[in-house]
Structures are given as structure tokens and as C-alpha cells.
Design a protein around this motif. Structure first.
Motif, mmCIF file in Angstrom:
data_model
loop_
_atom_site.group_PDB
_atom_site.id
_atom_site.type_symbol
_atom_site.label_atom_id
_atom_site.label_comp_id
_atom_site.label_asym_id
_atom_site.label_seq_id
_atom_site.Cartn_x
_atom_site.Cartn_y
_atom_site.Cartn_z
ATOM 1 N N UNK A 194 -6.789 10.284 5.529
ATOM 2 C CA UNK A 194 -7.767 9.198 5.593
ATOM 3 C C UNK A 194 -8.350 8.914 4.225
ATOM 4 N N UNK A 195 -8.688 9.956 3.495
ATOM 5 C CA UNK A 195 -9.253 9.784 2.151
ATOM 6 C C UNK A 195 -8.201 9.190 1.216
ATOM 7 N N UNK A 196 -6.976 9.696 1.317
ATOM 8 C CA UNK A 196 -5.891 9.182 0.477
ATOM 9 C C UNK A 196 -5.661 7.699 0.757
ATOM 10 N N UNK A 216 -2.133 12.394 -5.414
ATOM 11 C CA UNK A 216 -3.022 12.285 -4.257
ATOM 12 C C UNK A 216 -2.497 13.049 -3.040
ATOM 13 N N UNK A 217 -1.344 13.683 -3.164
ATOM 14 C CA UNK A 217 -0.683 14.333 -2.024
ATOM 15 C C UNK A 217 -1.543 15.414 -1.373
ATOM 16 N N UNK A 218 -2.405 16.043 -2.140
ATOM 17 C CA UNK A 218 -3.209 17.150 -1.593
ATOM 18 C C UNK A 218 -4.392 16.665 -0.763
ATOM 19 N N UNK A 219 -4.682 15.378 -0.808
ATOM 20 C CA UNK A 219 -5.857 14.849 -0.116
ATOM 21 C C UNK A 219 -5.602 14.622 1.370
ATOM 22 N N UNK A 249 0.833 -1.210 0.000
ATOM 23 C CA UNK A 249 0.000 0.000 0.000
ATOM 24 C C UNK A 249 0.866 1.258 0.000
ATOM 25 N N UNK A 250 1.933 1.256 0.799
ATOM 26 C CA UNK A 250 2.844 2.403 0.834
ATOM 27 C C UNK A 250 3.540 2.581 -0.519
ATOM 28 N N UNK A 256 -5.918 2.138 -1.069
ATOM 29 C CA UNK A 256 -6.342 0.749 -0.820
ATOM 30 C C UNK A 256 -7.272 0.268 -1.928
ATOM 31 N N UNK A 257 -8.240 1.115 -2.310
ATOM 32 C CA UNK A 257 -9.171 0.740 -3.378
ATOM 33 C C UNK A 257 -8.422 0.514 -4.693
ATOM 34 N N UNK A 258 -7.484 1.408 -5.010
ATOM 35 C CA UNK A 258 -6.729 1.277 -6.248
ATOM 36 C C UNK A 258 -5.880 0.003 -6.222
#
Length: 158
Positions: A35-37, A29-32, A19-20, A42-44
């Protein structure tokens, strides 16, 4: 490169590392919010690995170790017709150290020995495509956002 690069089978204990690793490849995704990121990563990851396993049954999932430290992942599918590099990713601190070149050279050696083409797809614009070209991979068809590339073993005359 003087580092020892080895592969070991990926296991259930590697989930946090994987995941990392996916997160490290998604600068967008850095701006998110964290928790959302984490949820999106995980979904991706789950969608991607499930797709790979569906399309390439028997794919070998490996963790790349550099001097004993987890540095990346490499997924390879082998069939009677080809060797396919399904995915290769290396954490940022390990990039530009010859690790990808080492791993690809090993696959090319295996391809040569088996007399089978080595194939992959790369996202158009991905800097890794320059490495693939340098190692002799030839561009093929484009498939949406991806470019197919192939390396063919040298047929030696007897």
C-alpha cells in the motif's frame, strides 16, 4: 529483433500500466508495504508527468507496443531547435531485446531529416548511458544527478 515495435498515443486508460512501469524501475521500493509502495509510486509518477508537461508543452506521450503488448513508454518533445527524448522506459521482460535501439534509431532518423540535434538527460550510472554512447550520443554537462547527452545529424554536402 523480429518483433514489431510501434508507438501509440498514451491515454487515460493507460494509467495502471504507466504506474506499473514506474514501479518496475524502482527496485529500491521493493522492501516497502504494498500500500505504501503504491502510494509512493503514484506520487512519483504524478509529480514526474506534471513536471514533464510543464517543462515540455506539447510533448508527445506514447506507449511502446511490442507485438501488440504494452512494453514501455516514450515521451518526446519537438521544437524548432531540437528533438528531446524526455523519457524512455521499458518493462524488464522487454529489455535487452533491441527495443530501445530501434526507438532511438527512429528518433535519430527524424533528427537527421529535420537537421536538428537529438538531446536527452540520463541519470548518472544508468546502464542506458552505454546504449546512448554506442549510438553516437556525446556526453555534455552534468546537471546534479543527470548527464546531458546529444546526437547531431550528419550534415551532407550538396
Amino acid at each position: 529483433m523480429n518483433s514489431q515495435v510501434i508507438l501509440r498515443p498514451a491515454g487515460t486508460g493507460d494509467q495502471d500500466f504507466l504506474l506499473a512501469l514506474v514501479e518496475s524501475t524502482r527496485e529500491d521500493l521493493a522492501i516497502l508495504d504494498h500500500t505504501i509502495k503504491a502510494m509512493l509510486v503514484r506520487m512519483q509518477y504524478e509529480a514526474q508527468i506534471n513536471d514533464y508537461r510543464r517543462r515540455f508543452p506539447g510533448m508527445k506521450e506514447s506507449i511502446v507496443l511490442v507485438d501488440g503488448a504494452a512494453a514501455g513508454r516514450m515521451y518526446v518533445a519537438r521544437s524548432q531547435d531540437e528533438l528531446r527524448l524526455v523519457d524512455i522506459s521499458v518493462l524488464r521482460p522487454f529489455r535487452h531485446r533491441g527495443i530501445g535501439t530501434t526507438l532511438l534509431a527512429r528518433l535519430q532518423e527524424e533528427s537527421q531529416h529535420a537537421g536538428l540535434p537529438l538531446r536527452l538527460h540520463v541519470l548518472q550510472g544508468n546502464p542506458a548511458s552505454a546504449l546512448y554512447r554506442r549510438l553516437g550520443f556525446q556526453p555534455g554537462e552534468t546537471d546534479g544527478m543527470y548527464l546531458a547527452m546529444e546526437w547531431h545529424p550528419i550534415l551532407l554536402k550538396e
